[in-house]
Design an enzyme around this catalytic site. Structure first.
Site, PDB file in Angstrom:
ATOM      1  N   TYR A  16      19.580  33.468  44.451  1.00  6.13           N
ATOM      2  CA  TYR A  16      20.204  34.629  45.267  1.00  6.13           C
ATOM      3  C   TYR A  16      19.828  34.241  46.723  1.00  6.13           C
ATOM      4  O   TYR A  16      18.936  33.926  47.185  1.00  6.13           O
ATOM      5  CB  TYR A  16      19.396  35.859  44.870  1.00  6.13           C
ATOM      6  CG  TYR A  16      20.247  36.828  44.280  1.00  6.13           C
ATOM      7  CD1 TYR A  16      21.464  37.372  44.953  1.00  6.13           C
ATOM      8  CD2 TYR A  16      20.115  37.308  42.992  1.00  6.13           C
ATOM      9  CE1 TYR A  16      22.299  38.228  44.349  1.00  6.13           C
ATOM     10  CE2 TYR A  16      20.822  38.418  42.452  1.00  6.13           C
ATOM     11  CZ  TYR A  16      21.970  38.439  43.128  1.00  6.13           C
ATOM     12  OH  TYR A  16      23.008  39.517  42.643  1.00  6.13           O
TER      13      TYR A  16
ATOM     14  N   GLU B 184      21.557  36.786  49.525  1.00  5.53           N
ATOM     15  CA  GLU B 184      22.209  37.491  50.211  1.00  5.53           C
ATOM     16  C   GLU B 184      21.848  37.364  51.681  1.00  5.53           C
ATOM     17  O   GLU B 184      20.770  37.331  52.065  1.00  5.53           O
ATOM     18  CB  GLU B 184      21.800  38.834  50.046  1.00  5.53           C
ATOM     19  CG  GLU B 184      22.960  39.412  48.731  1.00  5.53           C
ATOM     20  CD  GLU B 184      22.438  40.666  48.054  1.00  5.53           C
ATOM     21  OE1 GLU B 184      20.998  40.857  48.107  1.00  5.53           O
ATOM     22  OE2 GLU B 184      23.278  41.543  47.659  1.00  5.53           O
TER      23      GLU B 184
ATOM     24  N   ASP C  90      47.016  33.077  56.732  1.00  4.80           N
ATOM     25  CA  ASP C  90      46.663  32.798  55.224  1.00  4.80           C
ATOM     26  C   ASP C  90      47.217  31.465  54.719  1.00  4.80           C
ATOM     27  O   ASP C  90      48.263  31.270  54.407  1.00  4.80           O
ATOM     28  CB  ASP C  90      46.917  33.864  54.314  1.00  4.80           C
ATOM     29  CG  ASP C  90      46.472  33.521  52.766  1.00  4.80           C
ATOM     30  OD1 ASP C  90      46.193  32.489  52.642  1.00  4.80           O
ATOM     31  OD2 ASP C  90      46.417  34.413  51.920  1.00  4.80           O
TER      32      ASP C  90
ATOM     33  N   THR D 127      42.168  29.614  50.448  1.00  6.26           N
ATOM     34  CA  THR D 127      41.174  29.267  49.471  1.00  6.26           C
ATOM     35  C   THR D 127      40.939  27.757  49.367  1.00  6.26           C
ATOM     36  O   THR D 127      41.223  26.929  50.295  1.00  6.26           O
ATOM     37  CB  THR D 127      42.395  29.379  47.787  1.00  6.26           C
ATOM     38  OG1 THR D 127      43.318  28.527  48.239  1.00  6.26           O
ATOM     39  CG2 THR D 127      42.673  30.727  47.750  1.00  6.26           C
TER      40      THR D 127
ATOM     41  N   LYS E 134      43.239  24.867  46.172  1.00  4.59           N
ATOM     42  CA  LYS E 134      44.724  24.400  46.068  1.00  4.59           C
ATOM     43  C   LYS E 134      45.127  23.011  46.726  1.00  4.59           C
ATOM     44  O   LYS E 134      44.359  22.093  45.864  1.00  4.59           O
ATOM     45  CB  LYS E 134      45.661  25.447  46.702  1.00  4.59           C
ATOM     46  CG  LYS E 134      45.490  26.814  45.989  1.00  4.59           C
ATOM     47  CD  LYS E 134      46.594  27.867  46.726  1.00  4.59           C
ATOM     48  CE  LYS E 134      46.453  29.260  45.950  1.00  4.59           C
ATOM     49  NZ  LYS E 134      45.563  30.119  46.402  1.00  4.59           N
TER      50      LYS E 134
ATOM     51  N   ARG F 202      37.187  26.557  43.024  1.00  6.31           N
ATOM     52  CA  ARG F 202      37.594  27.905  43.103  1.00  6.31           C
ATOM     53  C   ARG F 202      36.961  28.617  44.084  1.00  6.31           C
ATOM     54  O   ARG F 202      35.629  28.888  44.040  1.00  6.31           O
ATOM     55  CB  ARG F 202      37.958  28.642  41.786  1.00  6.31           C
ATOM     56  CG  ARG F 202      38.650  27.878  40.896  1.00  6.31           C
ATOM     57  CD  ARG F 202      39.157  28.872  39.743  1.00  6.31           C
ATOM     58  NE  ARG F 202      40.205  29.684  40.345  1.00  6.31           N
ATOM     59  CZ  ARG F 202      41.382  29.274  40.154  1.00  6.31           C
ATOM     60  NH1 ARG F 202      41.709  27.851  39.871  1.00  6.31           N
ATOM     61  NH2 ARG F 202      42.380  29.875  40.760  1.00  6.31           N
TER      62      ARG F 202
HETATM   63  N1  DSN Z   1      47.797  32.787  42.605  1.00  4.62           N
HETATM   64  C1  DSN Z   1      48.194  31.662  43.560  1.00  4.62           C
HETATM   65  C2  DSN Z   1      49.271  31.239  43.615  1.00  4.62           C
HETATM   66  O1  DSN Z   1      49.690  30.729  42.599  1.00  4.62           O
HETATM   67  O2  DSN Z   1      50.001  30.781  44.566  1.00  4.62           O
HETATM   68  C3  DSN Z   1      48.055  32.784  44.963  1.00  4.62           C
HETATM   69  O3  DSN Z   1      46.915  33.611  44.832  1.00  4.62           O
END
Ligand code: DSN
Length: 392
Positions: free
Chosen positions: A45, A47, A198, A224, A227, A233
């Protein structure tokens, strides 16, 4: 007796090995990322933030955080190195959605107006959709794309002047072209709005220098990590230094509790990998493979949104060429043949999001598996064969 869970993990491992993975937001992480995420750091933990943090952090709320402090600082430094930036970075967001929520909460009050790209034109749920927190907490206005599928920068300017938003957001989850961050910046500044990007889908391309960078222009940048960045993730927020305290406070204590230090470790490994020359080569190959696959579909007579792609994904629009075909029917038929992609709305969509008139195809994951242009072209031919056999 072995846990049922491990049977299922093996089953999924097999699926990932055998299937052709074309979901534009997925990728395959390295063994080292997996090892970090599956490490003993999950037990801790933590925080709060490392005590030395420049934002006046009061440190952690638990003892025993000496190691995770060093880890989190290291992760932040490596991600700054990836993007060649001195922006402040917060690596604690659990996901892209959490990162966007915290980004909004850092500079907006509930009821303020956000101007973003609409979902059916390629935006994202967290960019103001009425069924998402973003549309419930904030007033939203949307810009769209022109008839040829490109971002309509005139519409952006018009909507900015009409709605006077407090924040203008650039970024998409289904947009195949370069985003002109300079144009967004100019419009945001002309109406006194914060400029947020974003970059979740294109972050790997930005890191590799094959897409213009929003650093230096945007006040806040979210992403994120799983990707095109090929990490675990999770999410991250970068911001100009003057917003650092607001962003840190918005992540914790406003929106999240304890950070996932095991995932932060995975993010740090992904940052190390993204600093390497091999990562740049990988991203260049992603772009080449995507262009080759897209071109083959064009040759086969399919209509491609914007007529092509500049990045890791493209959209096929069946509206004119296959009026009776839905994105869902294609997704289902390909699933049976072990090819995974997702149905997607297309600009001017007439069908429900559960049906759609298009599909989105991304090549980031299969490029990790070693695909080159010839594999991408063969894949287009195979998909065409499957689509041709669909009875509708
Ligand atoms: N779910 C993602 C996508 O497939 O683009 C975006 O959050």
């Amino acid at each position: 007796m072995e846990s049922r869970v491990f049977e299922l993990i093996r089953e999924e491992e097999q699926r990932q090995k055998e299937n052709i993975e074309l979901i534009a937001s997925e990728n395959f992480v390295s063994e080292n990322v997996l090892k970090a995420v599956g490490s003993c750091l999950t037990n801790k933990y933590a925080e709060g933030y490392p005590a030395e943090r420049a934002t006046g952090s009061k440190g952690r709320y638990y003892g025993g955080c000496g190691v995770v402090d060093k880890l989190e600082e290291y992760a932040c430094d490596k991600w700054r190195e990836v993007f060649g930036t001195d922006y402040h970075v917060n690596v604690q967001p659990h996901s892209g959605s959490s990162a966007n929520l915290a980004a909004y909460m850092s500079v907006l009050s509930v009821g303020d107006t956000v101007l973003a790209m609409s979902l059916d034109n390629g935006g994202h749920l967290t960019h103001g959709s009425s069924v998402n927190f973003s549309g419930k907490l904030f007033k939203t206005a949307f810009y769209g794309v022109t008839e040829d599928g490109y971002i309509d920068y005139d519409d952006l300017k018009k909507k900015a002047e009409e709605y006077r938003p407090k924040l203008i957001l650039a970024g998409a989850s289904a947009y195949p072209r370069i985003i002109d961050f300079e144009k967004f910046y100019e419009v945001a500044k002309s109406v006194g709005a914060y400029f947020m990007v974003d970059m979740a889908h294109i972050a790997g391309l930005i890191a590799a220098g094959v897409h213009p960078s929003p650093f230096g222009l945007a006040d806040i940048i979210t992403t994120t990590t799983h990707k095109t960045l090929r990490g675990p993730r999770g999410g991250m927020i970068f911001c100009k230094k003057e917003l650092a305290k607001k962003v840190d406070g918005a992540v914790f204590p406003c929106c999240q509790g304890g950070p996932l230090e095991h995932v932060i470790a995975g993010k740090a490994v992904a940052a190390e990998e993204a600093c390497s020359p091999e990562f740049k080569e990988y991203i260049k190959q992603v772009v080449k493979n995507t262009a080759a696959c897209c071109q083959r579909f064009k040759e086969l007579g399919y209509e491609i949104v914007t007529g092509g792609t500049d990045n890791h994904l493209f959209l096929i629009d069946f509206t004119e060429t296959h009026p009776n075909l839905t994105g869902k029917a294609v997704q289902d038929a390909l699933d049976k043949e072990h090819i995974t992609l997702n149905k997607n709305c297309v600009p001017g969509e007439k069908r429900k999001p559960s049906e759609t008139s298009g599909v989105r195809i991304g090549l980031a994951a299969m490029t990790t598996k070693g695909w080159t242009e010839k594999d991408a072209i063969a894949c287009a031919d195979r998909i065409n064969g499957i689509i041709s056999a669909i009875k509708c």
